[in-house]
Design a protein around this motif. Structure first.
Motif, PDB file in Angstrom:
ATOM      1  N   SER A 294       0.829  -1.208   0.000  1.00  0.00           N
ATOM      2  CA  SER A 294       0.000   0.000   0.000  1.00  0.00           C
ATOM      3  C   SER A 294       0.862   1.255   0.000  1.00  0.00           C
ATOM      4  N   SER A 295       2.085   1.140   0.483  1.00  0.00           N
ATOM      5  CA  SER A 295       2.997   2.280   0.431  1.00  0.00           C
ATOM      6  C   SER A 295       4.425   1.722   0.357  1.00  0.00           C
ATOM      7  N   PRO A 296       5.121   2.008  -0.737  1.00  0.00           N
ATOM      8  CA  PRO A 296       6.460   1.430  -0.893  1.00  0.00           C
ATOM      9  C   PRO A 296       7.516   2.184  -0.090  1.00  0.00           C
ATOM     10  N   PHE A 297       8.642   1.567   0.064  1.00  0.00           N
ATOM     11  CA  PHE A 297       9.819   2.212   0.637  1.00  0.00           C
ATOM     12  C   PHE A 297      10.173   3.395  -0.254  1.00  0.00           C
ATOM     13  N   ASP A 298      10.407   4.562   0.358  1.00  0.00           N
ATOM     14  CA  ASP A 298      10.758   5.732  -0.445  1.00  0.00           C
ATOM     15  C   ASP A 298      11.568   6.724   0.385  1.00  0.00           C
ATOM     16  N   PRO A 299      12.884   6.655   0.247  1.00  0.00           N
ATOM     17  CA  PRO A 299      13.739   7.538   1.058  1.00  0.00           C
ATOM     18  C   PRO A 299      13.617   9.000   0.649  1.00  0.00           C
ATOM     19  N   HIS A 300      13.046   9.262  -0.512  1.00  0.00           N
ATOM     20  CA  HIS A 300      12.986  10.652  -0.992  1.00  0.00           C
ATOM     21  C   HIS A 300      11.561  11.182  -1.028  1.00  0.00           C
ATOM     22  N   ARG A 301      10.687  10.512  -0.307  1.00  0.00           N
ATOM     23  CA  ARG A 301       9.285  10.905  -0.371  1.00  0.00           C
ATOM     24  C   ARG A 301       9.082  12.352   0.113  1.00  0.00           C
ATOM     25  N   HIS A 302       8.307  13.084  -0.620  1.00  0.00           N
ATOM     26  CA  HIS A 302       7.884  14.408  -0.172  1.00  0.00           C
ATOM     27  C   HIS A 302       6.405  14.327   0.110  1.00  0.00           C
ATOM     28  N   HIS A 303       6.018  14.942   1.168  1.00  0.00           N
ATOM     29  CA  HIS A 303       4.611  14.861   1.477  1.00  0.00           C
ATOM     30  C   HIS A 303       3.806  15.642   0.454  1.00  0.00           C
ATOM     31  N   PRO A 304       2.738  15.059  -0.105  1.00  0.00           N
ATOM     32  CA  PRO A 304       1.984  15.707  -1.174  1.00  0.00           C
ATOM     33  C   PRO A 304       1.402  17.059  -0.749  1.00  0.00           C
ATOM     34  N   VAL A 305       1.086  17.225   0.517  1.00  0.00           N
ATOM     35  CA  VAL A 305       0.456  18.464   0.949  1.00  0.00           C
ATOM     36  C   VAL A 305       1.486  19.495   1.396  1.00  0.00           C
ATOM     37  N   THR A 306       2.368  19.098   2.299  1.00  0.00           N
ATOM     38  CA  THR A 306       3.298  20.076   2.867  1.00  0.00           C
ATOM     39  C   THR A 306       4.535  20.244   2.000  1.00  0.00           C
ATOM     40  N   GLY A 307       4.802  19.245   1.155  1.00  0.00           N
ATOM     41  CA  GLY A 307       6.019  19.308   0.360  1.00  0.00           C
ATOM     42  C   GLY A 307       7.261  19.000   1.168  1.00  0.00           C
ATOM     43  N   ARG A 308       7.055  18.696   2.443  1.00  0.00           N
ATOM     44  CA  ARG A 308       8.201  18.399   3.296  1.00  0.00           C
ATOM     45  C   ARG A 308       8.811  17.054   2.951  1.00  0.00           C
ATOM     46  N   TYR A 309      10.091  16.991   3.193  1.00  0.00           N
ATOM     47  CA  TYR A 309      10.836  15.746   3.037  1.00  0.00           C
ATOM     48  C   TYR A 309      10.368  14.796   4.123  1.00  0.00           C
ATOM     49  N   ALA A 310       9.831  13.662   3.734  1.00  0.00           N
ATOM     50  CA  ALA A 310       9.287  12.718   4.713  1.00  0.00           C
ATOM     51  C   ALA A 310       9.510  11.294   4.256  1.00  0.00           C
ATOM     52  N   PRO A 311      10.733  10.789   4.433  1.00  0.00           N
ATOM     53  CA  PRO A 311      11.048   9.459   3.917  1.00  0.00           C
ATOM     54  C   PRO A 311      10.157   8.386   4.516  1.00  0.00           C
ATOM     55  N   HIS A 312       9.856   7.386   3.723  1.00  0.00           N
ATOM     56  CA  HIS A 312       9.147   6.223   4.229  1.00  0.00           C
ATOM     57  C   HIS A 312      10.165   5.101   4.288  1.00  0.00           C
ATOM     58  N   ASN A 313      10.550   4.732   5.500  1.00  0.00           N
ATOM     59  CA  ASN A 313      11.685   3.822   5.681  1.00  0.00           C
ATOM     60  C   ASN A 313      11.332   2.344   5.608  1.00  0.00           C
ATOM     61  N   GLY A 314      10.098   2.046   5.277  1.00  0.00           N
ATOM     62  CA  GLY A 314       9.720   0.642   5.197  1.00  0.00           C
ATOM     63  C   GLY A 314       8.764   0.390   4.061  1.00  0.00           C
ATOM     64  N   THR A 315       8.278  -0.846   3.994  1.00  0.00           N
ATOM     65  CA  THR A 315       7.274  -1.225   3.014  1.00  0.00           C
ATOM     66  C   THR A 315       5.985  -1.507   3.773  1.00  0.00           C
ATOM     67  N   ASP A 316       4.884  -0.914   3.332  1.00  0.00           N
ATOM     68  CA  ASP A 316       3.587  -1.169   3.966  1.00  0.00           C
ATOM     69  C   ASP A 316       2.836  -2.231   3.171  1.00  0.00           C
ATOM     70  N   PHE A 317       2.380  -3.245   3.874  1.00  0.00           N
ATOM     71  CA  PHE A 317       1.581  -4.289   3.244  1.00  0.00           C
ATOM     72  C   PHE A 317       0.138  -4.150   3.725  1.00  0.00           C
ATOM     73  N   ALA A 318      -0.783  -4.199   2.789  1.00  0.00           N
ATOM     74  CA  ALA A 318      -2.197  -4.057   3.139  1.00  0.00           C
ATOM     75  C   ALA A 318      -2.743  -5.407   3.594  1.00  0.00           C
ATOM     76  N   CYS A 319      -2.379  -5.805   4.792  1.00  0.00           N
ATOM     77  CA  CYS A 319      -2.895  -7.080   5.296  1.00  0.00           C
ATOM     78  C   CYS A 319      -3.896  -6.810   6.417  1.00  0.00           C
ATOM     79  N   PRO A 320      -4.921  -7.630   6.522  1.00  0.00           N
ATOM     80  CA  PRO A 320      -5.922  -7.390   7.562  1.00  0.00           C
ATOM     81  C   PRO A 320      -5.338  -7.602   8.962  1.00  0.00           C
ATOM     82  N   SER A 321      -5.906  -6.936   9.949  1.00  0.00           N
ATOM     83  CA  SER A 321      -5.466  -7.132  11.332  1.00  0.00           C
ATOM     84  C   SER A 321      -5.556  -8.604  11.679  1.00  0.00           C
TER      85      SER A 321
END
Ligand code: ZN
Length: 439
Positions: A294-321
């Motif tokens: 649901s959200s990949p690893f991305d060290p250079h992610r910028h937040h779509p709203v604030t434009g701030r540098y906000a890395p995503h240091n992991g991989t998100d898997f859309a698995c049920p609780s």
């Protein structure tokens, strides 16, 4: 076997989108760890609270000579354009972050803002007694937190800096320093632990050796008095001072008629003298089924709203609780804890080089210190912490840096690649000579 990364400093900066948040009573306990895996050579030092250790605009640098100068004089710092901290605090057993902030008069809201920035690196949770916190204050009242530095040792620091009224960003500072190699040797007399300690090895190094050979040797049963062992150890120095970081380049254990060997190769894995791997491979996915990312690893992610540098240091898997979460490799559980943003999470150390993290869990099935094997069910996924929905956030770190768990080169091979074999054999020969000469 040298550290290849000669990058001067690794700087990672991170900020987050504001969000009004119910700051549930999060007790951020700063572990009082027996710390088998992460040794700290520091001696706890009495805390220095008031008066502040150093005045921000210190006039005369007349520190009394008998006292241990903290890092630099105000004069040095001024010359270098660095403001010395207003408060320096060394963590003691039993401290909690909340208590420290309260005691120092630094607001709880600043603490939560720092925690929010920390959720991608979770550095605060790794603080141990002996580590130092340095606070820079400012604002109209002069008591507002401007900057917080976590000093783990001379080589490793994390700095949180205020970017606006409600946000901090972090910088991770790793100083490569210089590495010095020394051979150590000893003879078994009593337990391996006692004998290795006598030879100068730390608890963490002994644990590393035991983990490396755990499939090949029963340390309690197989070793005999008179058996010998040899180690080549590298220690890190910054400005001539040992940081406490070490690496074991070679290990030989002479157990009656057999010789067990382990050599650290430049790929970060240990192999025996014939080039066969001592570690077992990793799983690519932390779940049995492969869920949508649901959200990949991305060290250079910028937040779509604030434009701030906000890395995503992991991989998100859309698995049920409630999905079974699996350890991706053999290792030791170094942390099971709760975080206001990361939720319930688990950290597993896989030898010296690799580390994995599993966030937003609903339930942990392991405890700190537990040895786990690849594929073992360690937790149930969930939606704890700050999430928009249930998912599993999985991180893989190599040498202290997050990497893309889906694409990272992870040990899958069982032996040294044939093209690397000459280089490996040459290194083995060199290390063998170092051990031979020392005994
Ligand atoms: Zn995530």
């Amino acid at each position: 076997m040298r550290r290849n990364d000669t990058t001067d400093k690794l700087i990672q900066t991170f900020t987050r989108l504001p969000k009004v948040h119910k700051l549930a009573i999060a007790s951020v306990t700063l572990l009082v760890a027996a710390a088998l895996m992460m040794p700290k050579e520091h001696q706890p030092v009495p805390l220095v609270l008031d008066p502040p250790l150093v005045q921000p605009a210190a006039q005369d640098a007349d520190t009394s000579p008998g006292e241990e100068a903290p890092v630099a004089t105000a004069e040095d710092a001024a010359k270098a354009g660095i403001a010395l901290p207003d408060i320096e605090y060394q963590i003691r057993p039993g401290d909690t972050l909340s208590d420290i902030f309260n005691h120092l008069g630094v607001g709880q809201s600043a603490m939560y803002q720092v925690l929010e920035s920390d959720q991608e690196i979770l550095a605060l949770d790794t603080l141990q007694p002996g580590d130092t916190l340095r606070f820079w204050l400012g604002g109209d009242s002069g008591t507002e937190l401007e900057k917080l530095e976590l000093r783990f040792n001379l080589a490793h620091q994390v700095i949180f800096s205020r970017v606006d009224d409600s946000h901090f960003e972090f910088q991770k500072v790793d100083i490569p320093g210089t590495w010095q190699s020394e051979p150590l040797s000893g003879e078994i007399n009593g337990s391996f632990y006692v004998s290795a300690q006598k030879a100068g090895l730390s608890d963490a190094e002994i644990a590393r050796i035991a983990a490396l050979f755990k499939d090949k040797l029963n340390f309690a049963r197989d070793l005999r008095a008179g058996d010998r062992f040899q180690v080549v150890r590298q220690s890190q120095f910054v400005d001539g001072q040992a940081t406490g970081d070490t690496e074991l380049d070679a290990i030989r254990i002479f157990n009656r008629d057999k010789v067990l060997t382990a050599y650290l190769f430049s790929d970060g894995s240990y192999y025996d003298k014939d080039g066969d791997s001592l570690a077992r491979a990793f799983l690519r996915f932390p779940t049995a089924r492969h869920y949508r990312i649901s959200s990949p690893f991305d060290p250079h992610r910028h937040h779509p709203v604030t434009g701030r540098y906000a890395p995503h240091n992991g991989t998100d898997f859309a698995c049920p609780s409630g999905t079974a979460v699996l350890a991706t490799a053999d290792g030791v559980v170094t942390r099971v804890t709760n975080h206001p943003y990361a939720g319930k999470y688990i950290v597993i150390q896989h030898g010296g080089k690799y580390l994995s993290r599993y966030l937003h869990l609903s339930k942990s099935l392991v405890h700190k210190g537990q040895i786990v094997s690849r594929g073992q069910k360690i937790a149930l996924s969930g939606a704890t912490g700050r999430v928009t929905g249930p998912h599993l956030h999985y991180e893989l770190h190599i040498n202290g840096h997050p990497v893309n768990p889906m694409t990272a080169k992870i040990p899958m091979a069982a032996s040294v690649d044939s093209k690397d074999r000459p280089a490996f054999m040459a290194e083995v020969k060199k290390l063998e000579a170092q051990m031979d000469n020392a005994s």
